[in-house]
Design a protein around this motif. Structure first.
Motif, mmCIF file in Angstrom:
data_model
loop_
_atom_site.group_PDB
_atom_site.id
_atom_site.type_symbol
_atom_site.label_atom_id
_atom_site.label_comp_id
_atom_site.label_asym_id
_atom_site.label_seq_id
_atom_site.Cartn_x
_atom_site.Cartn_y
_atom_site.Cartn_z
ATOM 1 N N MET A 1 0.813 -1.187 0.000
ATOM 2 C CA MET A 1 0.000 0.000 0.000
ATOM 3 C C MET A 1 0.869 1.269 0.000
ATOM 4 O O MET A 1 0.545 2.235 -0.692
ATOM 5 C CB MET A 1 -0.908 -0.025 1.233
ATOM 6 C CG MET A 1 -2.008 0.969 1.184
ATOM 7 S SD MET A 1 -3.273 0.603 2.387
ATOM 8 C CE MET A 1 -3.043 1.951 3.494
ATOM 9 N N LEU A 2 1.952 1.251 0.768
ATOM 10 C CA LEU A 2 2.847 2.412 0.802
ATOM 11 C C LEU A 2 3.553 2.609 -0.538
ATOM 12 O O LEU A 2 3.734 3.747 -0.985
ATOM 13 C CB LEU A 2 3.870 2.269 1.932
ATOM 14 C CG LEU A 2 3.308 2.327 3.353
ATOM 15 C CD1 LEU A 2 4.412 2.088 4.371
ATOM 16 C CD2 LEU A 2 2.617 3.649 3.609
ATOM 17 N N LYS A 3 3.934 1.491 -1.173
ATOM 18 C CA LYS A 3 4.565 1.589 -2.493
ATOM 19 C C LYS A 3 3.608 2.207 -3.500
ATOM 20 O O LYS A 3 4.017 3.023 -4.329
ATOM 21 C CB LYS A 3 5.006 0.204 -2.978
ATOM 22 C CG LYS A 3 6.248 -0.318 -2.341
ATOM 23 C CD LYS A 3 6.631 -1.649 -2.953
ATOM 24 C CE LYS A 3 7.859 -2.213 -2.298
ATOM 25 N NZ LYS A 3 8.263 -3.499 -2.887
ATOM 26 N N THR A 4 2.350 1.835 -3.426
ATOM 27 C CA THR A 4 1.346 2.402 -4.330
ATOM 28 C C THR A 4 1.186 3.895 -4.078
ATOM 29 O O THR A 4 1.125 4.692 -5.027
ATOM 30 C CB THR A 4 -0.010 1.686 -4.157
ATOM 31 O OG1 THR A 4 0.181 0.287 -4.389
ATOM 32 C CG2 THR A 4 -1.048 2.227 -5.108
ATOM 33 N N TYR A 5 1.126 4.298 -2.801
ATOM 34 C CA TYR A 5 1.013 5.720 -2.464
ATOM 35 C C TYR A 5 2.194 6.494 -3.044
ATOM 36 O O TYR A 5 2.012 7.523 -3.700
ATOM 37 C CB TYR A 5 0.950 5.905 -0.942
ATOM 38 C CG TYR A 5 0.993 7.354 -0.525
ATOM 39 C CD1 TYR A 5 -0.162 8.122 -0.517
ATOM 40 C CD2 TYR A 5 2.189 7.973 -0.167
ATOM 41 C CE1 TYR A 5 -0.136 9.457 -0.159
ATOM 42 C CE2 TYR A 5 2.232 9.301 0.191
ATOM 43 C CZ TYR A 5 1.062 10.042 0.195
ATOM 44 O OH TYR A 5 1.106 11.367 0.545
ATOM 45 N N VAL A 6 3.388 5.992 -2.804
ATOM 46 C CA VAL A 6 4.599 6.668 -3.284
ATOM 47 C C VAL A 6 4.592 6.753 -4.803
ATOM 48 O O VAL A 6 4.863 7.815 -5.376
ATOM 49 C CB VAL A 6 5.864 5.934 -2.767
ATOM 50 C CG1 VAL A 6 7.110 6.398 -3.500
ATOM 51 C CG2 VAL A 6 6.024 6.135 -1.274
ATOM 52 N N ARG A 7 4.249 5.660 -5.462
ATOM 53 C CA ARG A 7 4.244 5.642 -6.927
ATOM 54 C C ARG A 7 3.215 6.627 -7.498
ATOM 55 O O ARG A 7 3.511 7.389 -8.411
ATOM 56 C CB ARG A 7 3.969 4.221 -7.425
ATOM 57 C CG ARG A 7 4.184 4.052 -8.906
ATOM 58 C CD ARG A 7 4.001 2.622 -9.399
ATOM 59 N NE ARG A 7 2.604 2.217 -9.287
ATOM 60 C CZ ARG A 7 2.132 1.304 -8.430
ATOM 61 N NH1 ARG A 7 2.967 0.689 -7.620
ATOM 62 N NH2 ARG A 7 0.857 1.013 -8.388
ATOM 63 N N VAL A 8 2.001 6.642 -6.927
ATOM 64 C CA VAL A 8 0.944 7.519 -7.427
ATOM 65 C C VAL A 8 1.286 8.988 -7.181
ATOM 66 O O VAL A 8 1.162 9.826 -8.082
ATOM 67 C CB VAL A 8 -0.420 7.146 -6.790
ATOM 68 C CG1 VAL A 8 -1.468 8.206 -7.057
ATOM 69 C CG2 VAL A 8 -0.889 5.787 -7.292
ATOM 70 N N VAL A 9 1.714 9.310 -5.972
ATOM 71 C CA VAL A 9 2.049 10.702 -5.642
ATOM 72 C C VAL A 9 3.234 11.176 -6.484
ATOM 73 O O VAL A 9 3.196 12.284 -7.037
ATOM 74 C CB VAL A 9 2.337 10.860 -4.130
ATOM 75 C CG1 VAL A 9 2.963 12.210 -3.826
ATOM 76 C CG2 VAL A 9 1.057 10.681 -3.331
ATOM 77 N N ASP A 10 4.255 10.360 -6.601
ATOM 78 C CA ASP A 10 5.419 10.758 -7.403
ATOM 79 C C ASP A 10 5.039 10.977 -8.864
ATOM 80 O O ASP A 10 5.461 11.956 -9.484
ATOM 81 C CB ASP A 10 6.529 9.715 -7.307
ATOM 82 C CG ASP A 10 7.271 9.755 -5.981
ATOM 83 O OD1 ASP A 10 6.964 10.623 -5.142
ATOM 84 O OD2 ASP A 10 8.169 8.904 -5.789
ATOM 85 N N ARG A 11 4.241 10.079 -9.421
ATOM 86 C CA ARG A 11 3.837 10.207 -10.824
ATOM 87 C C ARG A 11 2.969 11.456 -11.029
ATOM 88 O O ARG A 11 3.170 12.205 -11.979
ATOM 89 C CB ARG A 11 3.074 8.968 -11.286
ATOM 90 C CG ARG A 11 2.720 9.031 -12.769
ATOM 91 C CD ARG A 11 2.004 7.799 -13.264
ATOM 92 N NE ARG A 11 2.843 6.637 -13.115
ATOM 93 C CZ ARG A 11 2.392 5.427 -12.788
ATOM 94 N NH1 ARG A 11 1.110 5.243 -12.571
ATOM 95 N NH2 ARG A 11 3.208 4.409 -12.685
ATOM 96 N N PHE A 12 2.022 11.670 -10.132
ATOM 97 C CA PHE A 12 1.133 12.828 -10.259
ATOM 98 C C PHE A 12 1.914 14.133 -10.157
ATOM 99 O O PHE A 12 1.753 15.035 -10.978
ATOM 100 C CB PHE A 12 0.025 12.781 -9.202
ATOM 101 C CG PHE A 12 -0.990 13.862 -9.362
ATOM 102 C CD1 PHE A 12 -1.962 13.784 -10.342
ATOM 103 C CD2 PHE A 12 -0.957 14.989 -8.550
ATOM 104 C CE1 PHE A 12 -2.895 14.791 -10.517
ATOM 105 C CE2 PHE A 12 -1.883 16.006 -8.708
ATOM 106 C CZ PHE A 12 -2.859 15.902 -9.699
ATOM 107 N N ASN A 13 2.777 14.236 -9.142
ATOM 108 C CA ASN A 13 3.555 15.463 -8.959
ATOM 109 C C ASN A 13 4.557 15.681 -10.084
ATOM 110 O O ASN A 13 4.861 16.818 -10.433
ATOM 111 C CB ASN A 13 4.246 15.469 -7.599
ATOM 112 C CG ASN A 13 3.300 15.861 -6.490
ATOM 113 O OD1 ASN A 13 2.331 16.580 -6.712
ATOM 114 N ND2 ASN A 13 3.553 15.389 -5.293
ATOM 115 N N ARG A 14 5.065 14.604 -10.651
ATOM 116 C CA ARG A 14 5.956 14.736 -11.806
ATOM 117 C C ARG A 14 5.184 15.341 -12.981
ATOM 118 O O ARG A 14 5.667 16.250 -13.662
ATOM 119 C CB ARG A 14 6.538 13.378 -12.204
ATOM 120 C CG ARG A 14 7.591 13.460 -13.292
ATOM 121 C CD ARG A 14 8.214 12.097 -13.644
ATOM 122 N NE ARG A 14 8.712 11.404 -12.472
ATOM 123 C CZ ARG A 14 8.157 10.290 -11.966
ATOM 124 N NH1 ARG A 14 7.099 9.757 -12.516
ATOM 125 N NH2 ARG A 14 8.681 9.718 -10.897
ATOM 126 N N GLY A 15 3.973 14.863 -13.206
ATOM 127 C CA GLY A 15 3.145 15.405 -14.283
ATOM 128 C C GLY A 15 2.794 16.865 -14.064
ATOM 129 O O GLY A 15 2.914 17.692 -14.978
#
Length: 166
Positions: A1-15
């Motif tokens: 679950m933490l990996k998913t949070y990190v991946r989603v937040v990082d991808r969104f903020n990168r965009g």
């Protein structure tokens, strides 16, 4: 679950960060129009304040991306010589100051935005634009930075515990 949070937040903020980078050209266009209108036409009332709004959006929406890229300012007297695990341990401890700062900034931003919406607040300039749009952008930028700081905290905690996420 933490990996998913990190991946989603990082991808969104990168965009968001990559799109936000182009606001510098919008600001340059506004300032170019300002210069041209002062030289050849009647000076525009809106250009300087609009350039300030675009610049505020530029650095507030780009803050999370800057944090993600680790391109913010850091006092690097000893930090650069430490091992990745030692850096992560120090970052896990010191990031709480960032959380406190961002929490109060977000609280004040939400309060200020509510006021601007409730009372239709306008600027005191002769152009007198509504302040709610830029204050909403401000709150979004601070919130995204808080999400990114949480993502960084999770990654640093994993490294400090000897179990990196990547």
């Amino acid at each position: 679950m933490l990996k998913t949070y990190v991946r989603v937040v990082d991808r969104f903020n990168r965009g968001v960060g990559r799109v936000t980078m182009y606001l510098i050209f919008v600001m340059m266009g506004i300032l170019l129009w300002s210069s041209m209108s002062k030289a050849f036409f009647l000076p525009s009332l809106w250009t300087l304040e609009m350039a300030q709004f675009v610049m505020a959006a530029y650095f507030l929406l780009g803050g999370a991306y800057s944090l993600q890229l680790d391109s913010h300012v850091r006092m690097d007297l000893a930090y650069g010589r430490w091992s990745p695990r030692t850096k992560a341990i120090v970052d896990v401890v010191t990031i709480f100051m960032l959380f406190i700062y961002l929490f109060f900034l977000l609280y004040g931003g939400i309060s200020s935005t509510n006021y601007a919406i409730q009372y239709s607040e306008t600027s005191y300039s002769s152009w007198s634009p509504y302040m709610a749009p830029i204050k909403i952008v401000m709150v979004i930028g601070i919130f995204l930075t808080l999400l990114q700081a949480t993502s960084i905290f999770i990654k640093d905690l994993a490294v400090a515990l000897g179990r990196p996420l990547a």
